[in-house]
Design a protein around this motif. Structure first.
Motif, mmCIF file in Angstrom:
data_model
loop_
_atom_site.group_PDB
_atom_site.id
_atom_site.type_symbol
_atom_site.label_atom_id
_atom_site.label_comp_id
_atom_site.label_asym_id
_atom_site.label_seq_id
_atom_site.Cartn_x
_atom_site.Cartn_y
_atom_site.Cartn_z
ATOM 1 N N ALA B 15 1.165 -1.307 -0.137
ATOM 2 C CA ALA B 15 -0.381 0.313 0.392
ATOM 3 C C ALA B 15 0.987 1.420 0.085
ATOM 4 C CB ALA B 15 -1.076 0.146 1.320
ATOM 5 N N GLU B 16 1.514 1.238 0.835
ATOM 6 C CA GLU B 16 2.965 2.220 0.989
ATOM 7 C C GLU B 16 3.178 2.876 -0.511
ATOM 8 O OE1 GLU B 16 5.477 2.674 4.096
ATOM 9 O OE2 GLU B 16 7.043 3.409 3.487
ATOM 10 N N THR B 17 3.629 2.255 -1.219
ATOM 11 C CA THR B 17 4.232 2.181 -2.276
ATOM 12 C C THR B 17 3.566 2.521 -3.285
ATOM 13 O OG1 THR B 17 6.011 0.469 -1.923
ATOM 14 C CG2 THR B 17 5.909 0.614 -4.341
ATOM 15 N N ALA B 18 2.164 2.025 -3.795
ATOM 16 C CA ALA B 18 1.187 2.025 -4.669
ATOM 17 C C ALA B 18 0.808 3.767 -4.002
ATOM 18 C CB ALA B 18 -0.048 1.675 -4.110
ATOM 19 N N VAL B 19 0.661 3.999 -2.598
ATOM 20 C CA VAL B 19 0.041 5.443 -2.705
ATOM 21 C C VAL B 19 0.739 6.518 -2.791
ATOM 22 C CG1 VAL B 19 -0.688 6.463 -0.157
ATOM 23 C CG2 VAL B 19 -1.198 4.353 -0.218
ATOM 24 N N LEU B 20 3.005 6.308 -2.857
ATOM 25 C CA LEU B 20 3.464 7.003 -2.987
ATOM 26 C C LEU B 20 3.680 7.417 -4.477
ATOM 27 C CD1 LEU B 20 6.550 6.113 -0.690
ATOM 28 C CD2 LEU B 20 4.604 8.087 -0.370
ATOM 29 N N ALA B 21 3.271 6.157 -5.422
ATOM 30 C CA ALA B 21 3.547 6.567 -6.466
ATOM 31 C C ALA B 21 1.654 6.681 -7.194
ATOM 32 C CB ALA B 21 3.602 4.573 -7.337
ATOM 33 N N LYS B 22 0.705 6.726 -6.920
ATOM 34 C CA LYS B 22 -0.348 7.094 -6.935
ATOM 35 C C LYS B 22 -1.394 8.313 -6.971
ATOM 36 C CE LYS B 22 -2.392 3.403 -8.378
ATOM 37 N NZ LYS B 22 -3.786 2.474 -8.808
#
Lengths: 205, 205
Positions: B15-22
């Motif tokens: 989730a962290e990766t996704a949130v930082l990317a989108k």
DNA sequence: ACAAAACTGTACTGGCGGTACAGTACTCGC
DNA sequence: GCGAGTACTGTACCGCCAGTACAGTTTTGT
């Protein structure tokens, strides 16, 4: 035929506020058309999809930004012809402008887009990159002029110093928001001014 | 009963990766569960809704961040007991750490949340504010220690200088992303180091 | 008056957040 | 080795929203 441009402008203005407050992905076309008091068909008459809205937003933002900074630093130059003092005055004016936003700075579209990279195509990323490079170019020019008159007191790359101005504005906006201290941004710009002063002022010896 | 914590951790990491990317709003629960290879029911077993995911994300992020900085500046202090030199070493280590991210810094969760304020409740904003205040407290402490030994060369508020560190990291991340120059962040931290040096180094007179 | 511009109205698709709840597999302590 | 949680799966459903399609209507400049 001017009415179309007006509606388009209103849509962009509403969209910009919404995107800065909630992010692009979380901004629904629905809420935009409700606030702009048009229908969904009306929206898609102006923008063929959400991506085109994003592109129009960033183009409009960068253009307005350039006009604003051009004007500000032109005024600063008129107040003092020395490049160092003119830059220091410009930063003071910039800080004052930031301080005059009682609700705090609404945010920078370039930052929003960077923090949602996966949502945008290469085209839009080139636009934001162009914006950052324009800021750099503007300040590198003056810094070179300054360093010819006032040799810097530390071995620094002028491109990095130019980028530091953008860095501090972008970072200052975030810190203002995170701390809920609208004045923070202006204070950080003033601190940048202190650095420029220390870096180029002739040392008493 | 440890397996649950493991799945939860995996979910948070994805989730962290996704949130930082989108961005948070554009990150769908669907994509998270596909990547984590669990079902939607499994997700809602761990987090009762998306808001609770956000809260868990920021808590985890701030904790990890504190451990990391504690360790880094503790190491710097061991290398040199003088507070000024220790801070300068710490900033060097910080810059090196930033430079060691070949893809560039993935982004700061605090910044993402600030740029999507409307999506989060007061609770979460208090958490991010706490994070920013923790950074401030950490650096104000050393700066006061430093200024007792080395009187600053300009009339500056030490709280502002402490916040400048966060400002430059946050701004540097954005400039790195905008310019597509991963090294930019480290370079800006090094420039901050130059300012601290100029501000506190005794002037030759 | 006429044409183009600037919309409105309606109807539909598909994806996602979120809810509800029954059932099942695994695993730890006793 | 058994019972009690723990950690899930499966299924079914609701309502909202992006986006598409397209025909019809009003407004505006010339």
């Amino acid at each position: 035929m001017r009415k179309g441009a007006e509606t388009r402008e209103r849509l962009l203005s509403i969209a910009e506020t919404a995107v800065l407050a909630k992010g692009f992905g979380a901004t629904s076309i629905e809420e935009l058309i409700v606030e702009a008091e048009i229908t969904k068909s009306g929206f898609f008459y102006h923008f063929k999809d959400k991506t085109e809205l994003a592109r129009a937003l960033i183009v409009r933002y960068l253009e307005a930004d350039e006009v604003l900074l051009d004007d500000l630093f032109k005024r600063a130059r008129e107040l003092n012809d020395d490049p160092l003092h003119s830059l220091l005055i410009g930063l003071k004016l910039l800080a004052e402008m930031m301080a005059d936003l009682p609700e705090g700075h609404p945010g920078c579209l370039v930052a929003t887009i960077c923090y949602q990279e996966r949502l945008f195509d290469k085209d839009i990323h080139e636009l934001t990159r162009g914006g950052a490079l324009a800021w750099r170019a503007r300040f590198v020019r003056v810094l070179e002029e300054i360093s010819e008159i006032y040799p810097p007191n530390d071995d620094v790359d002028l491109v990095e110093v130019a980028d530091l101005i953008s860095t501090i504005v972008e970072g200052g906006i975030i810190m203002s928001k995170a701390l809920r201290e609208p004045e923070k941004l202006a204070a950080q710009v003033i601190l940048l001014r202190s650095y420029i002063k220390l870096l180029f002022s002739p040392r008493p010896s």
